[in-house]
Design an enzyme around this catalytic site. Structure first.
Site, PDB file in Angstrom:
ATOM      1  N   GLY A 125       5.360 -12.265 -29.101  1.00  0.00           N
ATOM      2  CA  GLY A 125       5.923 -13.322 -28.256  1.00  0.00           C
ATOM      3  C   GLY A 125       5.531 -13.101 -26.805  1.00  0.00           C
ATOM      4  O   GLY A 125       4.538 -13.640 -26.362  1.00  0.00           O
ATOM      5  N   SER A 220      -0.001  -9.610 -32.095  1.00  0.00           N
ATOM      6  CA  SER A 220       0.063 -10.333 -30.837  1.00  0.00           C
ATOM      7  C   SER A 220       0.640  -9.461 -29.721  1.00  0.00           C
ATOM      8  O   SER A 220       0.099  -8.396 -29.430  1.00  0.00           O
ATOM      9  CB  SER A 220       0.885 -11.623 -31.030  1.00  0.00           C
ATOM     10  OG  SER A 220       0.703 -12.498 -29.957  1.00  0.00           O
ATOM     11  N   TYR A 221       1.770  -9.872 -29.106  1.00  0.00           N
ATOM     12  CA  TYR A 221       2.343  -9.058 -28.023  1.00  0.00           C
ATOM     13  C   TYR A 221       2.890  -7.727 -28.540  1.00  0.00           C
ATOM     14  O   TYR A 221       3.200  -6.839 -27.745  1.00  0.00           O
ATOM     15  CB  TYR A 221       3.431  -9.828 -27.267  1.00  0.00           C
ATOM     16  CG  TYR A 221       3.755  -9.194 -25.931  1.00  0.00           C
ATOM     17  CD1 TYR A 221       2.951  -9.427 -24.820  1.00  0.00           C
ATOM     18  CD2 TYR A 221       4.847  -8.336 -25.785  1.00  0.00           C
ATOM     19  CE1 TYR A 221       3.221  -8.832 -23.599  1.00  0.00           C
ATOM     20  CE2 TYR A 221       5.129  -7.745 -24.568  1.00  0.00           C
ATOM     21  CZ  TYR A 221       4.314  -7.990 -23.487  1.00  0.00           C
ATOM     22  OH  TYR A 221       4.577  -7.382 -22.276  1.00  0.00           O
ATOM     23  N   ASP A 405      -8.429 -17.158 -35.168  1.00  0.00           N
ATOM     24  CA  ASP A 405      -7.411 -17.202 -34.118  1.00  0.00           C
ATOM     25  C   ASP A 405      -8.081 -17.446 -32.776  1.00  0.00           C
ATOM     26  O   ASP A 405      -9.002 -16.723 -32.390  1.00  0.00           O
ATOM     27  CB  ASP A 405      -6.640 -15.876 -34.096  1.00  0.00           C
ATOM     28  CG  ASP A 405      -5.635 -15.803 -32.946  1.00  0.00           C
ATOM     29  OD1 ASP A 405      -5.147 -16.876 -32.522  1.00  0.00           O
ATOM     30  OD2 ASP A 405      -5.342 -14.685 -32.488  1.00  0.00           O
ATOM     31  N   HIS A 457      -4.078 -16.291 -36.351  1.00  0.00           N
ATOM     32  CA  HIS A 457      -3.276 -15.295 -35.630  1.00  0.00           C
ATOM     33  C   HIS A 457      -2.307 -14.573 -36.558  1.00  0.00           C
ATOM     34  O   HIS A 457      -2.067 -13.381 -36.406  1.00  0.00           O
ATOM     35  CB  HIS A 457      -2.504 -16.026 -34.526  1.00  0.00           C
ATOM     36  CG  HIS A 457      -1.897 -15.149 -33.483  1.00  0.00           C
ATOM     37  ND1 HIS A 457      -2.636 -14.478 -32.540  1.00  0.00           N
ATOM     38  CD2 HIS A 457      -0.605 -14.842 -33.218  1.00  0.00           C
ATOM     39  CE1 HIS A 457      -1.837 -13.802 -31.741  1.00  0.00           C
ATOM     40  NE2 HIS A 457      -0.591 -14.002 -32.133  1.00  0.00           N
TER      41      HIS A 457
END
Length: 480
Positions: A125, A220-221, A405, A457
């Site tokens: 996020g 991701s984050y 992605d 992703h």
């Protein structure tokens, strides 16, 4: 100030009920804009701060007697018949003074659960739910059906080969909460500390896992979360008289780990995949300095705006996937992933009977919390120095990338790895799954990089079979 903050909380709950990567909603970019503007005002970010401030102090350990039994899920509403593994969910308090508690969901293996490793999964996020997004949409044992009320089995769930623990982190994400509203103004450092405190307490609740091989995975984050938590675990293992966590390796998917390469790689990917024109790409290359301390020019902003407009209405977390619409309900994408899945999850997890079965506090569950991202306090420009420390520690370090992605694309990962300046041990080659190319892999000194062909992703969503094959190789410590 307190009243203003509460008003903003209320406003955020109205505005930010958004799906992870849903039409126009990009939680990662929202945070990065804030962090970049802060750096331009005060350009003295020190990437060593994460390590220094994570120096060990004894963590809170609360009483855990009887809580494991209370957390056992008897049955999820709509659960398919014949479910043959144990599930647990509930809260672990990480700060009793603030009333801060993190929500978890554990899916044990149907076979060999007493010997299979323990794997922690973290979504990114920042502010996105590891349970709703990770478990229900990606690698967990169930998928929510279009009726919003029943579940179907995911035959490629990762708990086939490991006991998988999903953590909603930090407080304010998913079902996790705090009784102190200022706790929702958090960042990388506090998230790592709370996740470590969670693990120490959770292992007291589930002592059979204390000596089990332990891995951390996510996407991701979580490219920030995972290295920082792993580094903190290894540091504390050396000096603590509390629980020693048997960390064996980490694997991060489409990882946001370095801001410069995240930007250059994204725009190069857009150009090489026919999303932006030669002129826009050349304008970005000529006018944008994405290095730490680089000046952001008006010209760069203009060309970035043109790139965003040219990208138009595509789901750039998976650039070839259809969007969810009234006409696409229940219609799978080319990867056989239903683009409306997040809508089904949202309805299911906001059903009172479902929340009760999960032992969750009754709340309006969200896929991602915009509030968390808006008040994110600290995020180093790069975590590559942390990854280098982990590579030198002897644990297994894998980066993997779904190659469709556009958000944190394969180009960004390759540029970031180049910055690590590590030597190649096993040259780039195609790995196979059921007679087809599953992706590509290169083995570096103390690092493995794997691509998953045809995945966006959220790798386990779009290519569940190839995702499980990659994950099994990771646990075995063998190149796929």
């Amino acid at each position: 100030m307190k009243i203003a903050f509460h008003l903003f909380v209320h406003f955020s709950l109205l505005v930010f009920v958004s799906c992870y990567g849903g039409n126009g909603y990009d939680p990662l970019e929202n945070v990065l804009k804030i962090q970049r503007s802060r750096r331009s005002i005060s350009n003295h970010e020190n990437n060593e701060d994460v390590t220094v401030q994570n120096s060990y102090t004894p963590v809170y350990v609360g009483p855990q007697d009887g809580l494991k039994e209370a957390d056992k899920i008897s049955e999820l509403p709509g659960q398919p018949a014949g479910t043959n593994f144990d599930q647990y969910s509930g809260y672990v308090t990480v700060d009793p003074n603030h009333g801060r508690a993190l929500f978890y969901y554990l899916a044990e293996s149907p076979v060999n659960s007493s010997t299979n490793p323990l794997v922690l999964w973290l979504n990114g996020g920042p502010g996105c739910s590891s349970f709703g997004n990770g478990a229900m949409m990606e690698l967990g044992p169930f998928r929510v059906n279009p009726d919003n009320t029943t579940l179907s089995p995911n035959k490629y769930a990762w708990n086939n080969v490991a006991n998988v623990l999903f953590l909603e982190s930090p407080a304010g994400v998913g079902f996790s909460y705090s009784n102190t509203s200022t706790d929702y103004q958090t960042g990388d450092i506090q998230t790592a500390k709370d996740s470590y405190t969670f693990l120490v307490n959770w292992l007291e609740r589930f002592p059979e896992y204390k000596t089990r091989d332990f891995y951390i995975t996510g996407e991701s984050y979580a490219g920030h979360y995972i290295p920082q938590l792993a580094q903190l675990i290894l540091q504390n293992n050396e000096i603590t008289n509390q629980t020693v966590i048997n960390l064996k390796g980490i694997a991060i998917g489409n990882a946001y780990i370095d801001d410069e390469t995240a930007n250059t790689g994204m725009f190069d990917y857009f150009w090489s995949h026919a999303i932006i024109s030669d002129e826009i790409h050349e304008g970005i290359v000529s006018n944008c300095n994405f290095t730490e301390g680089g000046t952001k020019t008006v010209e760069c902003d203009e060309y970035e705006g043109q790139a965003k407009a040219a990208k138009s209405n595509i789901f750039f977390y998976d650039i070839y996937a259809p969007l969810c619409s009234s006409s696409s309900n229940g219609t799978p994408s080319i990867s056989e992933f239903d683009p409306c899945t997040e809508n089904y999850i949202y309805s299911y997890l906001n059903t009172p009977a479902v929340q009760q079965s999960l032992h969750a506090k009754p709340i309006q569950w969200e896929s991602c919390s915009g509030l968390i991202g808006l008040f994110w306090k600290d995020a180093p420009f790069t975590v590559l120095p942390v990854i280098q420390d982990l590579m030198a520690s002897g644990i297994s370090v894998w980066l993997y990338s779904g190659d469709t992605d556009g958000r944190v694309p394969v180009t960004s990962s390759r540029y970031a790895i180049n910055k690590l300046q590590t030597s190649v041990k096993t040259p780039w080659y195609p790995w196979m799954y059921q007679g087809e190319v599953g992706g590509y892999v290169v083995g570096y000194q103390n690092l493995t990089f794997v691509t998953i062909r045809g995945a966006g992703h959220f790798v386990p969503s779009y290519q569940p079979a190839r995702g499980l094959a990659f994950f099994s190789s990771f646990l075995e410590g063998k190149l796929p």
